[in-house]
Design a protein around this motif. Structure first.
Motif, PDB file in Angstrom:
ATOM      1  N   LYS A 359       0.791  -1.188  -0.028  1.00 35.97           N
ATOM      2  CA  LYS A 359       0.202  -0.186  -0.203  1.00 35.97           C
ATOM      3  C   LYS A 359       1.014   1.944   0.198  1.00 35.97           C
ATOM      4  O   LYS A 359       0.498   2.265  -0.433  1.00 35.97           O
ATOM      5  N   LEU A 362       2.735   1.036  -3.429  1.00 37.50           N
ATOM      6  CA  LEU A 362       2.074   2.062  -4.282  1.00 37.50           C
ATOM      7  C   LEU A 362       1.486   3.733  -4.520  1.00 37.50           C
ATOM      8  O   LEU A 362       1.708   4.562  -5.461  1.00 37.50           O
ATOM      9  N   PHE A 363       1.197   4.059  -3.492  1.00 34.91           N
ATOM     10  CA  PHE A 363       0.694   5.703  -2.971  1.00 34.91           C
ATOM     11  C   PHE A 363       1.893   6.411  -3.090  1.00 34.91           C
ATOM     12  O   PHE A 363       1.940   6.874  -3.478  1.00 34.91           O
ATOM     13  N   THR A 366       3.055   6.455  -7.088  1.00 35.86           N
ATOM     14  CA  THR A 366       1.461   7.420  -7.650  1.00 35.86           C
ATOM     15  C   THR A 366       1.998   8.472  -6.943  1.00 35.86           C
ATOM     16  O   THR A 366       2.122   9.251  -8.083  1.00 35.86           O
ATOM     17  N   ILE A 367       2.211   8.809  -6.371  1.00 36.98           N
ATOM     18  CA  ILE A 367       1.707  10.212  -5.694  1.00 36.98           C
ATOM     19  C   ILE A 367       3.030  10.669  -6.343  1.00 36.98           C
ATOM     20  O   ILE A 367       2.911  11.973  -7.197  1.00 36.98           O
ATOM     21  N   MET A 369       5.037   9.524  -8.956  1.00 35.02           N
ATOM     22  CA  MET A 369       4.692   9.653 -10.718  1.00 35.02           C
ATOM     23  C   MET A 369       4.142  11.434 -11.249  1.00 35.02           C
ATOM     24  O   MET A 369       4.032  11.586 -11.595  1.00 35.02           O
ATOM     25  N   LEU A 370       2.799  11.211 -10.362  1.00 36.05           N
ATOM     26  CA  LEU A 370       2.133  12.610 -10.763  1.00 36.05           C
ATOM     27  C   LEU A 370       2.843  13.753 -10.265  1.00 36.05           C
ATOM     28  O   LEU A 370       2.860  14.069 -11.344  1.00 36.05           O
ATOM     29  N   PHE A 374       4.326  16.116 -13.721  1.00 39.79           N
ATOM     30  CA  PHE A 374       4.421  17.453 -14.118  1.00 39.79           C
ATOM     31  C   PHE A 374       5.479  18.059 -13.533  1.00 39.79           C
ATOM     32  O   PHE A 374       6.032  19.356 -14.579  1.00 39.79           O
ATOM     33  N   LEU A 489       5.866  10.099 -16.673  1.00 37.74           N
ATOM     34  CA  LEU A 489       5.158   9.635 -15.376  1.00 37.74           C
ATOM     35  C   LEU A 489       5.654   8.300 -15.267  1.00 37.74           C
ATOM     36  O   LEU A 489       6.072   7.652 -13.984  1.00 37.74           O
ATOM     37  N   TRP A 511       6.405   4.561   7.000  1.00 43.27           N
ATOM     38  CA  TRP A 511       6.128   4.090   5.845  1.00 43.27           C
ATOM     39  C   TRP A 511       7.432   3.237   5.358  1.00 43.27           C
ATOM     40  O   TRP A 511       8.689   3.181   6.412  1.00 43.27           O
TER      41      TRP A 511
ATOM     42  N   LEU C  19      -5.918   3.689  -7.394  1.00 45.36           N
ATOM     43  CA  LEU C  19      -5.308   4.535  -5.809  1.00 45.36           C
ATOM     44  C   LEU C  19      -6.219   4.888  -4.883  1.00 45.36           C
ATOM     45  O   LEU C  19      -6.259   4.394  -4.240  1.00 45.36           O
ATOM     46  N   VAL C  22      -7.213   1.178  -4.056  1.00 44.43           N
ATOM     47  CA  VAL C  22      -5.655   0.043  -3.092  1.00 44.43           C
ATOM     48  C   VAL C  22      -5.939   1.036  -1.699  1.00 44.43           C
ATOM     49  O   VAL C  22      -5.320   0.031  -0.934  1.00 44.43           O
ATOM     50  N   TRP C  23      -6.130   2.209  -1.443  1.00 42.67           N
ATOM     51  CA  TRP C  23      -5.703   2.835  -0.105  1.00 42.67           C
ATOM     52  C   TRP C  23      -6.939   2.086   0.505  1.00 42.67           C
ATOM     53  O   TRP C  23      -6.806   1.242   1.545  1.00 42.67           O
TER      54      TRP C  23
END
Lengths: 569, 187, 346
Positions: A359, A362-363, A366-367, A369-370, A374, A489, A511, C19, C22-23
């Protein structure tokens, strides 16, 4: 005196962008660059060169005075050089086969997909597979060949593993170069009576030299920074710098020593960066445009040679595949090497105990990545398209964290953000920041490359029609950069999923990351679980790549710039 | 839409050339264009025509001198605020937008209501002879057709000034005359 | 033909949706947060720490968040985090680690209820740590290897110098492993603290070492599999390997081998000091140590009221085991490890 000030003032004012939105972006970006790149780096410098309040070289001398560390320094350079050479040769072999040996589409696809595997894998994958295969009880050494005294630890193993892991970078770089060489040039030489060998030696190879040099440097840097593979395979007789820095901190709790070691690592890494920027990139003779693997009809190689090349490539690809199958196999048997009963218990552990790590990873990925995507687009756009004071500086600074070995960045963040003024250790922010300002740089490079291919008059046309800079950026630039954005990305996501050398210093109670769990499980000798985690990462990353490729294909229609590969090294 | 005057006063522009060093592209140019419909700048290649045009449009900044559009000093005004139509030498069509969307772009920026936008775009396309091409994309049409789209795109916003950089070079003689007269009649 | 804008929006939405999914899945499947939480770095491997912490939660309702680090890593962490401690308790690990930490000022003195009944070597005089277990080192060899080489299980430190063991010994790296540090101090004691002789021995031994592993138990499976012939490990790791069915033999050198206290300590500036103290209370008492036998964790309990599990007792009977001098070890840890890295490792 006043004249000087006047000129200075004029220079600033003419070099400041008139558009307030652009000015604001620049200031904000600089703030973050200072905070997350220059500030931590300065701490390493301070720690290295300062003692009791004044400048000194004593710290460096003390560290280098230890035989082990000095050895590590030379070992790192030696290993990096060897990997650079072997990886480039192998990559060139593959690239040449792929582009010039008139492969059928099926084989081409097979090679492309297997080649990508090492690039998207979590760390230790090759290392684990090698221990299983070539260790004392290894599948190949013991079971297959009956060799009982082969020592899998040492330079030879690390060299082999790193070559296999990194040569795809060379492959992608050289493939782009080779397919960019105008086929008519070779046809011309051919028609003038040159033999195939001569064409290769006198035309193809020279044109490919910048690509070869670039590959070597990329691989050299990758090996220099590699922390994971040597940790497992180097054994105690072949120390290398990133691992030494890690052990210095985590083992001897000597943060200063670790900082000094990572500083020493910085010197060759930075040289590579400079060489690449100022020497190699100046010498590119071919423009890299168009689809990779352009339909060249030239018969650069006879079909016999072609078949031979293909066979060799297939063998190596099969070796790579074998490693992954082995990894998967190890994840579903009870205890590799002892008990080959099929079981799902490792995966059960992964999805119960390991769920938090999944978890969290991935979290964060993804963050990261975004944000990283940008960040890459915005900075790439600013650097490419706008002139302003400090532009060259911004370009260099934004690349720093990416060019440095992860160990340095990780240690720098650890010492910087554990104390005031900014305390973010123990949070996700520190990990995300590390990823964004490290891997976001690839997005910057990709964006710059794409923007170079977009005619500036297109944006001017938008301005002439009354659109503001922001509207132009939104409606014109972004859609054209989008493929690059997606690649960016994708890269940040993949690197975030598979990163370890920096992040091992940044994890905390709150974490945890999958890659660190893999290391833990390997340390605790729960190899089945380590293999299961690794397989999971490969699957996730693969899904993401397919996802992105799907989108790239969806609107690779009207005028979108073609991306020849998703990973630029 | 009434055309307004263009006034260039003591314009200088220097560039840094890779080989030649400092090159004075525009050297103390003074130009008054008043009450004219169509002015052509003729000259050998490299004499500064495009540079001058770009400075009027706002894509380049003169080193010295002022530029007036009518009564307004636009020397330091951003290009997107000058209400100028520009047709580029290489057309500069937006590759990701259809021909309709290319032409409608400037109208969308001005937030023209959809009804009116549609009407004006269709009108303009008819004028350049591209009715029926709305759904095509730039890379799907010929060079000459692309040029006409570029022209349509610049005219449809009813600019105060229309600047064309080598606008007719890709058209055959017949189309050239036809386009030129049409452009004139619509200014 | 979907417009670019639309496809990008779809992409973004899919991403955000995944997301959230998953969360959500993560939230509902990870056990809900207990009323109270305490944070710890555990030097014990997860497989032992986890069940102990779960029992603790059952007994007290306090949930333990932990990460596992080897002793060197844990200490480095704790020192680096001095001004902003991330955890409350340092759980387990050979006591040299804790001793070294005292001089860095990272611990806070706390004497749990069982403090007074503990033997003096199971507690710090000032209360900076208490012992929760005793962990002797042992020799562990692969039975097949011994048979092949026609050897008896090693019963002396000198046995390990035998050329038959060349490249077949695995043991821990002192930079990361407490096992190794204990081992080195053991050897120092065997040579009566004559550092020259001790390092001489270790240099000779090095010739037979295949690899120095990162963690203390890192060599157990290779020895179990026959990849390596022998190694020096803590008894917990060695017996675990045996219990898993690997064909290994445990033996002790006649000159004596050291044992190290496994300790627990409270961190200075901990964010949940009261909960941390509760954990320490529980761990240093029979409440936890009675569970060793049940969970087949082969530590020798530190608390005098807890019986040693019989089969474990049988193994250590007649063995010449002596305690390591914690204080001396703590004071000299860095210096000795540095010397080991310099002289023995290359």
């Amino acid at each position: 005196m006043p004249a000087f000030l006047y000129i200075f003032k004029k220079k600033i004012s003419t070099n400041l962008p008139k558009d307030p939105a652009i000015l604001l972006s620049i200031i904000v970006i600089w703030f973050f660059l200072l905070l997350f790149i220059l500030f931590p780096l300065s701490k390493i410098f301070i720690l290295t060169f300062e003692k009791s309040g004044h400048f000194t070289l004593a710290n460096i001398l003390e560290i280098l005075g230890k035989r082990n560390h000095l050895q590590a320094f030379w070992n790192s350079l030696l290993l990096a050089t060897l990997v650079g050479l072997s990886g480039t040769v192998l990559g060139f072999f593959f690239a040449f086969t792929s582009v010039r040996a008139s492969l059928s589409k099926g084989w081409s696809k097979f090679l492309d997909s297997t080649i990508i595997l090492p690039l998207i894998s979590p760390p230790f994958t090759t290392a684990i597979a090698m221990i299983f295969s070539f260790g004392r009880r290894g599948l190949i050494t013991y079971n297959l060949l009956g060799i009982k005294t082969f020592n899998v630890y040492g330079l030879h193993s690390v060299l082999f593993a790193e070559t296999i892991t990194f040569f795809p970078i060379a492959y992608l770089t050289l493939k782009a170069i080779l397919s960019g060489i105008d086929p008519t040039v070779e046809d011309m030489a051919f028609s003038l009576g040159s033999s195939r060998g001569r064409v290769f030696k006198t035309i193809t190879l020279p044109l490919a030299i910048p690509g070869l040099a670039n590959s070597f440097l990329l691989l050299f840097a990758a090996s220099l920074a590699d922390f994971a593979t040597p940790l497992i395979l180097a054994g105690s007789r072949f120390p290398v710098l990133p691992t030494e820095a890690f052990l210095q901190i985590t083992g001897l709790f000597d943060i200063r020593g670790g900082a000094v070691l990572s500083f020493i690592l910085l010197v060759p890494a930075f040289s590579v960066f400079v060489l690449q920027r100022y020497w190699v990139s100046r010498k590119y003779y071919v423009t890299i445009t168009g689809k990779a693997g352009a339909q060249t009809q030239i018969k650069s190689v006879t079909s016999k040679t072609g078949k031979f090349f293909l066979t060799v490539c297939i063998l190596i690809s099969t070796l790579i595949l074998y490693f992954y199958v082995l990894l998967f196999y190890a994840s579903i048997v009870k205890a590799f090497g002892a008990n080959y009963q099929i079981t799902l218990k490792h995966y059960i552990v992964v999805f119960t105990e390991g769920l938090k790590a999944i978890k969290d990873t991935l979290f964060i990925a993804t963050i990261g990545m975004l944000l990283g995507g940008f960040y890459g687009v915005i900075v790439g756009y600013l650097i490419s398209k706008k002139t302003f004071i400090s532009r060259p500086a911004m370009e260099i600074v934004s690349m720093i964290n990416y060019s440095l070995p992860g160990t340095i960045v990780g240690i720098a963040y650890l010492i910087t953000f554990n104390n005031p003024p900014v305390i973010i250790t123990g949070t996700a922010i520190i990990i995300i920041a590390c990823y964004v300002f490290r891997y976001g740089a690839t997005g910057i490079r990709t964006t710059m490359a794409i923007l170079q291919q977009i005619d500036p008059s297109i944006e001017e046309a938008s301005l002439s029609l009354g659109a503001s800079a922001i509207t132009t950026f939104k409606r014109i630039t972004i859609p054209l950069i989008l493929p690059g954005l997606f690649s960016g990305l994708g890269i940040v996501f993949i690197r975030s999923m598979t990163a370890i050398s920096a992040t091992i210093f940044l994890i905390s109670i709150n974490w945890t990351l999958i890659t660190v769990r893999i290391l833990e499980k390997m340390t605790e000798l729960e190899l089945g679980v380590a293999a299961a985690f690794s397989t999971l990462v490969v699957v996730i990353v693969f899904i993401m790549i397919i996802f992105i490729n799907l989108f790239l294909r969806l609107f690779r229609g009207p005028g979108a710039i073609d991306m020849s590969n998703i990973l630029g090294g | 839409m009434k055309a307004i005057g263009i006034y260039l006063n003591n314009i200088h522009k220097t560039f840094l050339h890779r080989v030649k060093g400092e090159v004075k592209a525009v050297n103390n140019v003074n130009l008054n264009i008043e009450h004219a419909k169509l002015v052509t700048l003729l000259g050998p290649s490299g004499c500064g025509k495009t540079t001058t045009l770009r400075m009027i449009a706002g894509f380049e900044q003169p080193d010295k001198g002022t530029i007036f559009l009518g009564e307004e000093n636009v020397t330091n005004l951003l290009a997107n605020k000058r209400n100028i139509g520009f047709v580029f030498q290489n057309y500069a069509l937006f590759p990701h937008l259809s021909i309709y969307e290319n032409v409608a772009y400037g109208l969308k920026v001005q937030k023209i209501p959809p009804q009116e936008e549609k009407q004006r775009v269709n009108e303009i396309l008819a004028m350049v002879g591209l009715t029926g091409y709305e759904a095509q994309f730039p890379h799907q049409v010929s060079g000459g057709e692309q040029q006409r789209v570029a022209l349509a795109r610049a005219i449809v916003i009813r600019p105060k000034v229309l600047l064309l950089d080598e606008p007719l070079s890709n058209l055959d003689a017949k189309l050239r005359i036809h386009t030129r007269s049409d452009a004139c009649s619509n200014l | 033909m979907i417009s670019i804008k639309k496809s990008f929006v779809i992409f973004l939405m899919t991403l955000i949706f995944s997301l959230v999914l998953v969360w959500f899945v993560g939230e509902i499947s990870i056990p809900g947060q207990a009323a109270e939480e305490v944070n710890a770095y555990s030097i014990w491997p997860e497989n032992w720490a986890r069940p102990m912490f779960e029992e603790f939660e059952k007994a007290t309702g306090i949930h333990v968040n932990f990460i596992r680090f080897s002793s060197g890593e844990a200490l480095a962490r704790v020192i680096a985090e001095k001004s902003n401690p991330q955890v409350d308790v340092l759980f387990g690990g050979p006591v040299e680690t804790h001793s070294a930490g005292i001089s860095e000022g990272v611990f806070e003195a706390y004497k749990p209820p069982s403090y007074d009944v503990l033997e003096s070597r199971f507690k710090d005089a000032d209360g900076f740590w208490v012992g929760i277990a005793d962990d002797p080192l042992v020799f562990m060899s692969n039975a097949g290897f011994l048979k092949e080489k026609n050897l008896n299980p090693p019963s002396s430190w000198n046995d390990l110098l035998d050329p038959a063991y060349k490249d077949m010994i695995q043991m821990a790296d002192a930079r990361t492993s407490g096992t190794a540090v204990t081992r080195i101090f053991t050897i120092l004691e065997v040579f009566n603290r004559d550092e020259d002789k001790a390092f001489e021995y270790m240099k000779k031994l090095r010739a037979n070492v295949q690899v120095y592993t990162k963690s203390g138990g890192g060599g157990t499976i290779p020895v179990g599999l026959g990849q390596a012939g022998a190694g020096i490990f803590f008894i917990v790791d060695a017996l675990k390997t045996q219990q898993e069915g690997y064909d290994v033999v445990v033996s002790f050198p006649k000159e004596g081998i050291g044992t190290s206290t496994e300790a627990i300590a409270l961190l200075k500036g901990a964010k949940n000091p009261e909960l941390g103290k509760k954990l320490i209370d529980w761990a240093s008492s029979p409440a936890m140590q009675n569970l060793f036998a049940e969970y087949k964790i082969n530590f020798i309990p530190a608390h005098p009221d807890v019986e040693i599990e019989p089969s474990l007792a049988a193994v250590v009977k007649d063995a010449n085991i002596f305690p390591i001098d914690n204080v001396w070890a703590g004071e000299n840890r860095k210096r000795i490890v540095d010397e080991w890295v310099e002289k023995v490792l290359p």
